[in-house]
Each structure stands twice: as structure tokens, then as C-alpha cells.
Design a protein around this motif. Structure first.
Motif, mmCIF file in Angstrom:
data_model
loop_
_atom_site.group_PDB
_atom_site.id
_atom_site.type_symbol
_atom_site.label_atom_id
_atom_site.label_comp_id
_atom_site.label_asym_id
_atom_site.label_seq_id
_atom_site.Cartn_x
_atom_site.Cartn_y
_atom_site.Cartn_z
ATOM 1 N N GLU A 1 -9.808 -10.604 1.414
ATOM 2 C CA GLU A 1 -9.983 -9.342 2.141
ATOM 3 C C GLU A 1 -8.679 -8.598 2.389
ATOM 4 O O GLU A 1 -8.698 -7.400 2.671
ATOM 5 C CB GLU A 1 -10.685 -9.614 3.482
ATOM 6 C CG GLU A 1 -12.107 -10.117 3.337
ATOM 7 C CD GLU A 1 -13.014 -9.090 2.677
ATOM 8 O OE1 GLU A 1 -12.769 -7.865 2.851
ATOM 9 O OE2 GLU A 1 -13.979 -9.495 1.994
ATOM 10 N N ASN A 2 -7.534 -9.262 2.312
ATOM 11 C CA ASN A 2 -6.282 -8.626 2.721
ATOM 12 C C ASN A 2 -5.279 -8.412 1.595
ATOM 13 O O ASN A 2 -4.616 -7.381 1.557
ATOM 14 C CB ASN A 2 -5.620 -9.465 3.832
ATOM 15 C CG ASN A 2 -6.496 -9.560 5.065
ATOM 16 O OD1 ASN A 2 -7.093 -8.574 5.486
ATOM 17 N ND2 ASN A 2 -6.577 -10.750 5.645
ATOM 18 N N ASN A 3 -5.151 -9.361 0.689
ATOM 19 C CA ASN A 3 -4.090 -9.253 -0.311
ATOM 20 C C ASN A 3 -4.597 -9.726 -1.670
ATOM 21 O O ASN A 3 -4.057 -10.662 -2.257
ATOM 22 C CB ASN A 3 -2.873 -10.085 0.121
ATOM 23 C CG ASN A 3 -1.650 -9.822 -0.734
ATOM 24 O OD1 ASN A 3 -1.521 -8.754 -1.345
ATOM 25 N ND2 ASN A 3 -0.755 -10.793 -0.812
ATOM 26 N N SER A 4 -5.609 -9.080 -2.160
ATOM 27 C CA SER A 4 -6.243 -9.480 -3.417
ATOM 28 C C SER A 4 -6.476 -8.268 -4.302
ATOM 29 O O SER A 4 -6.188 -7.127 -3.918
ATOM 30 C CB SER A 4 -7.581 -10.178 -3.141
ATOM 31 O OG SER A 4 -8.498 -9.267 -2.559
ATOM 32 N N LEU A 5 -6.974 -8.519 -5.479
ATOM 33 C CA LEU A 5 -7.371 -7.417 -6.358
ATOM 34 C C LEU A 5 -8.452 -6.578 -5.689
ATOM 35 O O LEU A 5 -8.428 -5.344 -5.739
ATOM 36 C CB LEU A 5 -7.863 -7.985 -7.690
ATOM 37 C CG LEU A 5 -8.129 -6.994 -8.837
ATOM 38 C CD1 LEU A 5 -7.999 -7.702 -10.175
ATOM 39 C CD2 LEU A 5 -9.512 -6.358 -8.756
ATOM 40 N N TRP A 6 -9.410 -7.259 -5.045
ATOM 41 C CA TRP A 6 -10.522 -6.543 -4.422
ATOM 42 C C TRP A 6 -10.043 -5.644 -3.280
ATOM 43 O O TRP A 6 -10.503 -4.501 -3.143
ATOM 44 C CB TRP A 6 -11.558 -7.537 -3.907
ATOM 45 C CG TRP A 6 -12.470 -6.982 -2.867
ATOM 46 C CD1 TRP A 6 -12.547 -7.338 -1.560
ATOM 47 C CD2 TRP A 6 -13.438 -5.944 -3.044
ATOM 48 N NE1 TRP A 6 -13.484 -6.598 -0.901
ATOM 49 C CE2 TRP A 6 -14.057 -5.735 -1.794
ATOM 50 C CE3 TRP A 6 -13.835 -5.165 -4.125
ATOM 51 C CZ2 TRP A 6 -15.048 -4.786 -1.611
ATOM 52 C CZ3 TRP A 6 -14.832 -4.212 -3.940
ATOM 53 C CH2 TRP A 6 -15.430 -4.038 -2.708
ATOM 54 N N SER A 7 -9.133 -6.126 -2.439
ATOM 55 C CA SER A 7 -8.674 -5.324 -1.307
ATOM 56 C C SER A 7 -7.974 -4.049 -1.780
ATOM 57 O O SER A 7 -8.111 -2.986 -1.164
ATOM 58 C CB SER A 7 -7.730 -6.148 -0.422
ATOM 59 O OG SER A 7 -6.565 -6.522 -1.141
ATOM 60 N N ARG A 8 -7.251 -4.114 -2.878
ATOM 61 C CA ARG A 8 -6.578 -2.934 -3.428
ATOM 62 C C ARG A 8 -7.574 -2.013 -4.127
ATOM 63 O O ARG A 8 -7.442 -0.794 -4.076
ATOM 64 C CB ARG A 8 -5.471 -3.369 -4.382
ATOM 65 C CG ARG A 8 -4.304 -4.037 -3.682
ATOM 66 C CD ARG A 8 -3.343 -4.677 -4.647
ATOM 67 N NE ARG A 8 -2.123 -5.119 -3.979
ATOM 68 C CZ ARG A 8 -2.017 -6.244 -3.294
ATOM 69 N NH1 ARG A 8 -3.075 -7.054 -3.201
ATOM 70 N NH2 ARG A 8 -0.891 -6.580 -2.696
ATOM 71 N N LEU A 9 -8.551 -2.609 -4.803
ATOM 72 C CA LEU A 9 -9.578 -1.796 -5.459
ATOM 73 C C LEU A 9 -10.396 -1.038 -4.419
ATOM 74 O O LEU A 9 -10.791 0.115 -4.642
ATOM 75 C CB LEU A 9 -10.476 -2.694 -6.307
ATOM 76 C CG LEU A 9 -11.585 -2.021 -7.105
ATOM 77 C CD1 LEU A 9 -11.004 -1.055 -8.132
ATOM 78 C CD2 LEU A 9 -12.448 -3.056 -7.810
ATOM 79 N N LYS A 10 -10.639 -1.666 -3.274
ATOM 80 C CA LYS A 10 -11.416 -1.024 -2.220
ATOM 81 C C LYS A 10 -10.698 0.201 -1.666
ATOM 82 O O LYS A 10 -11.330 1.198 -1.292
ATOM 83 C CB LYS A 10 -11.671 -2.036 -1.093
ATOM 84 C CG LYS A 10 -12.607 -1.555 -0.016
ATOM 85 C CD LYS A 10 -14.025 -1.409 -0.532
ATOM 86 C CE LYS A 10 -14.972 -1.045 0.607
ATOM 87 N NZ LYS A 10 -16.351 -0.812 0.101
#
Length: 584
Positions: free
Chosen positions: A159-168
Motif C-alpha cells: 500500500e505504501n511503496n510498491s508498483l501498485w501504490s505508484r500506479l494508484k
């Protein structure tokens, strides 16, 4: 192949580019399929074949896919959710990305390989930059991504420092779709750990015993035929299939194969305890003692139908064109049936004597555990099996709630729901409302009218309304009245929603293709050739075709010239590999 040679050298005329050249191409494709490796004109050299694959066939296939995904009413939104994964490639990982879109030509949701990119680190920031760069290279925008499907690795879905958090941040409306296949496989893994550890030892060691010895396999077959004379059990699988951490549907088969061969395995390992070296005899005795334990047999009887049912549901989610309504039904039914085995309707835990352990498990317990000591062993068995059921319910409840909501919303686009007179969902309840944007009012009006249209009489359905949502909406989109398409905007919106993936099983299949293409024999193959081979393979497989069905396009003919040789004179071409195994 003189015509091909002249064509490559640019000495042909327009009249010569016709049937004969096309026939040469088809012959060349057949040579690739058969792996003949013969000298076929200039294309007989492996470097020529590699150059043709990299510079002619692959770019044409990629151009076709990207064109299909961008030339739509909704710009780039048909290229959905990059299913992503990475795999070690030599001294650095390789990043694979797959996109989904629907095609106007065949009316199907198409899954296509976007590309393979080497990365030197796998942090969330590095993977996001690679993903964004690859999308931009394909002419797509990160902001237009509506869904992201991956496994549960922290650098992918944190939720904080991943590919998904940046994509969001780049695409606020994008949704995260936890891979259902991974989730179901983890549920089984966690639940099975509640049973005694010696069961895992048996699942690993029994297939391993036969894996590298054809003599042991033949001896077991002879023993099996001796104990089962005639045609008593002609279709019984033998216990040679082993577990694999990368295959989701294998644990149930290994359990079942061991269970149906229990008596034969017991007799075989009893004989093996007096043969071979000292360590071999010791290992055989350990396995034989486990097979003689009735409790182990009962654990296998209990777990086999449970694991098999989990893997049946898992296989449904691996399909690339499954109906969301069916997936929702299967997921709900499976969870409710599992939950009812250990919990009452009000959610309270059932007493031990009311827990559903399965009819066969109960009958086998009554047969094998009859004395006073057997009663204590039976209670221990039931406690361990009860723990497994509770763990499975907890794991399914924890891992699949978000996915259930996704399938619920997508199922509202099924023909049965949209055309229903009784339980038709409201327009405001349809999924991904932000995709409508400027067409909101037009789509809402079309949604009001579509239920009153006599679709059963329209030629686009050929006499019957399909149950498959993609086919239904594709036909609705093609429907015309006086040269106009009255439901095109609504159908385009529905098709965009239905491109959302339910798992990243496609990426895992590409992982298997990577291992099949880049072998130890072809260990010098570079990344560009690997990507070209994978793109051609996946394009043909997704379309249900074969290399014999390769259609020569004008763009391929334009690229089929001496310019396709991109390497410099005197440089070593690490792609000089035999492509005979391209379609094996």
C-alpha cells in the motif's frame, strides 16, 4: 528460393510480389514448425531465420496488436490491466507485461504480450518506471489503466511503496485485482499445513522415488498389474506425478494418485525395504511405515475431495474468457458449502459430532478405528481435520472478499441481467462508472431502451441471444439501423469493463514458454529474440492458430528485405540459434 532472394535484395517488380512469394513464406513457416534446419535459400541459415523473426514477423504482429488496442472509441482503454510478474534471467530479472483489449474483427477479448524488459532491481519504484516506459513505448498511457492484476508480493501490491501504490497515484480510478488463482492455491497450502507434516513428506518423496528411475517405474507397473489382474482398474493413474510450487493444479492430483494406489504402494515399498543400499532401504522403510499407518490413509481420504474441489474452482479462473456471473456463482457456492461444514447458519462453531467430515471419511473411520484405542485416534484425527476446515474458511474469507465484489459488479453486464424484466440492475449500479465520462447521458438512454428491443429477431444474433457477455455486447455493437449503430456507446463501455482480468494465469503460462524457449542448449539467446519468439507464440496460441495458419501481411512483405539484417559486420550475433523448436 530465388524469388525470395531477389525480393530481399530489392530486385523485384510489383508484379512479382504475389502468390509465389506468399507460397515461399508459407513454406518458410512450415520449415520453422518442423525444425527442418535444411538449407532453404538464404533463409536456410539460422541467422537469416532469426533476423526474419525479429525484424519481420514480430514487428508486424506487435503493430497489429497495438493498432487494435488504440483505434477504439475509448482511447487506449481497451488495453487493460498490466498483468505483471518477473523471472530471473541470467544475472538480472526480466519483466513481463501483458495487456487485454477487445478486437472488433473477431469479437473476442484479446490477451497480448506487451513486451519483456530487463531490470537491475525489483523495488516498487523500479518496476513502476519499467511498466510506465513500456506502456509509453506501446503508445498507451498509465493514466488510462483501470485494473492491475498481480500476485501478492510486497513490491507489487503493497500500500505504501510498491508498483501498485505508484500506479494508484497516476490512475486514481484503477482497481487492484488480487490473482484469484494465487489466492486459492495459498488457501490450500495454508490449510494443508494444519495436517501432520509427514503427509507433506509422503507427497514429496513417493513421486521422487520413481522420478529418475525407469527401472523402479517398470517394477511398480509389474506389481500393479499382478495385484490387479484383468481389466479391474484400467484407468487408474500411477503415482509418478510430483508436486510443483509453480503449478496450482497438481497437489490434488498427487493426493488422489497416492490414495488410489495405497495398497500397491504399501506392497511395493515393503519389497523395497530389503533391496538396494543401506540409505535406500532406510528411506523405503520410512515410507512403508507411513503407508501402514491407517491415520495417514484417513487423512488422505479426508483431504483429497477438498483439495480437488479447490483446484476445480481454480481452473475456472484460469480461463481467459470465463463469464463473470459463473465465476461469482462458483466462488460463492464454494465458500458457502465449505463454511457450512464447520459453522451453523448463525455463524457459531458446530460441535465436533455435527461437523461434516465427508461420508467416505466417516465410513473408513468406522471400518478401521473400532477398538477403544481407535476411538482416541479418531478424536485426534477429527481435531486435525477440523482445524484444516476452519483454516480454509478463514483463508478464503481473508483473501477473496475484494474479488467477490469485482465479479458481482461485472456479472451485472451479463445478457441475463441486462435484459431481465424482474431483477435488472440500475444504471448507477453498473461497474466502472468513470469510464462513461462524456457519454454518460447517451449510455444511460441506450440502457433504458435496450431492454425493449426485440433482440431475438435480429440477424446479429443468428437466431439466439448468446449467454456469453462479450459475444452479446459485440453483437449489440455491430447492430445497425439505417446505417447507424444505436447502442454502440453502451456496448463499447461494457466491452471495456469485460476486459478486466480475473487472474494473472496468462503471465504464468508465458513463464512456462520462457523456460521452453530459452534452454541450456540455447543459452546465448538474447532478449530481443526471446521476446520475438514469445510474441509469435502467444499471438498464435491466443488466436487458436498454428504457424501453418500464418497470414502474410503487406507490412511483413515491406520489411522482408535486406534491411532486416540489423547486426554490424564482424559482430557476434548471439541469436544464431536454431528456431526449429519455435512451435514445439
Amino acid at each position: 528460393m530465388d524469388v525470395c532472394r531477389d525480393f530481399m535484395e530489392g530486385s523485384h517488380t510489383d508484379g512479382e510480389v504475389g502468390t509465389e512469394v506468399t507460397q515461399k513464406w508459407e513454406f518458410y513457416a512450415a520449415c520453422l514448425e518442423l525444425g527442418a534446419g535444411r538449407q532453404v535459400g538464404r533463409l536456410g541459415r539460422s541467422s537469416d531465420r532469426n533476423s526474419c523473426v525479429k525484424s519481420v514477423v514480430c514487428p508486424a504482429a506487435k503493430s497489429s496488436e497495438v493498432t487494435q488496442s488504440s483505434l477504439r472509441g475509448l482511447i487506449y482503454r481497451q488495453m487493460r490491466s498490466p498483468d505483471v510478474a518477473w523471472v530471473t534471467w541470467g544475472s538480472y530479472p526480466v519483466w513481463r507485461q501483458v495487456g487485454r483489449f477487445y478486437g472488433d474483427t473477431d469479437g473476442k477479448v484479446v490477451t497480448a504480450l506487451l513486451g519483456i524488459v530487463p531490470v537491475t532491481e525489483t523495488t516498487g519504484e523500479a518496476l513502476f518506471n519499467v511498466t510506465k516506459g513500456l506502456l509509453v513505448k506501446c503508445g498507451l498511457a498509465v493514466e488510462d489503466c483501470i485494473g492491475f492484476s498481480s500476485d501478492g508480493a510486497s513490491n507489487m501490491t503493497g500500500e505504501n511503496n510498491s508498483l501498485w501504490s505508484r500506479l494508484k497515484i497516476q490512475s486514481p480510478n484503477c482497481i487492484k485485482i488480487q490473482c484469484t488463482c494465487h489466492s486459492l492455491a495459498l488457501c490450500i497450502q495454508k490449510g494443508f499445513e494444519k495436517l501432520p507434516s509427514n503427509l507433506g513428506f509422503m507427497l514429496q518423496e513417493i513421486p521422487k522415488w520413481f522420478r529418475k528411475s525407469s527401472l523402479r517405474r517398470e517394477n511398480y507397473k509389474m506389481l500393479f498389474d499382478t495385484m490387479n489382474t484383468g481389466d479391474e482398474r484400467p484407468d487408474t493413474p500411477l503415482p509418478f506425478l510430483g508436486l510443483s510450487v509453480t503449478r496450482w493444479l497438481v497437489r490434488g492430483k498427487v493426493i488422489y494418485n497416492t490414495l488410489v494406489n495405497w495398497m500397491e504402494l504399501k506392497a511395493y515399498f515393503h519389497c523395497a525395504t530389503v533391496q538396494g543400499s543401506q540409505d535406500v532401504r532406510y528411506k523405503a522403510r520410512i515410507i512403508w511405515e507411513m503407508l501402514c499407518d491407517d491415520c495417514n490413509y484417513l487423512y488422505f481420504v479426508f483431504s483429497s475431495p477438498i483439495v480437488t474441489e479447490f483446484e476445480r474452482v481454480n481452473s475456472l479462473f484460469q480461463s481467459t474468457d470465463a463469464k463473470p456471473s459463473r465465476l461469482l456463482y462458483e466462488l460463492d457456492t464454494h465458500f458457502k458449502a465449505l463454511n457450512r461444514r464447520v459453522y451453523s447458519e448463525d455463524g457459531s462453531l458446530l460441535p465436533m459430532n455435527r461437523v461434516d467430515f465427508g461420508a467416505k471419511f466417516t465410513m473408513e473411520c468406522n471400518k478401521l478405528l473400532t477398538d477403544k484405542e481407535g476411538a482416541d485416534r479418531r478424536l485426534t484425527l477429527q481435531k486435525r481435520c477440523h482445524d484444516m476446515l476452519r483454516e480454509l474458511v478463514a483463508q478464503v474469507k481473508m483473501r477473496l472478499p475484494e474479488n467477490r465484489g469485482l465479479f458481482d459488479s461485472l456479472s451485472k453486464l451479463s445478457p441475463h441481467s441486462v435484459l431481465s424484466q424482474m431483477n435488472r440492475p440500475a444504471f448507477s449500479d453498473l461497474p466502472f462508472p468513470y469510464l462513461l465520462e462524456d457519454s454518460l447521458e447517451a449510455c444511460e438512454e441506450q440502457y433504458r431502451k435496450i431492454i425493449f428491443h426485440p433482440w431475438i429477431n435480429e440477424d446479429v444474433f443468428n437466431g439466439g441471444i448468446p449467454e456469453e457477455p462479450v459475444q452479446f455486447w459485440f453483437s449489440v455493437k455491430k447492430y445497425q439501423e439505417e446505417g447507424k449503430r444505436p447502442y454502440e456507446q453502451l456496448a463499447s463501455y461494457a466491452l471495456s469493463c469485460l476486459t478486466t482480468p480475473v487472474s494473472n494465469a496468462v503471465v504464468e503460462r508465458i513463464f512456462s514458454h520462457v523456460n521452453a524457449v530459452k534452454t541450456k542448449v540455447r543459452n546465448r539467446m538474447n532478449l530481443k529474440l526471446l521476446e520475438s519468439v514469445l510474441r509469435i507464440r502467444t499471438t498464435l496460441i491466443m488466436s487458436g492458430g498454428c504457424c501453418k495458419d500464418l497470414k502474410i501481411t503487406p507490412s511483413m512483405l515491406d520489411k522482408f528485405s535486406q534491411d532486416m539484417y540489423e547486426h554490424k559486420r564482424g559482430s557476434k550475433d548471439s541469436d544464431a540459434e536454431n528456431l526449429g523448436a519455435l512451435y514445439n
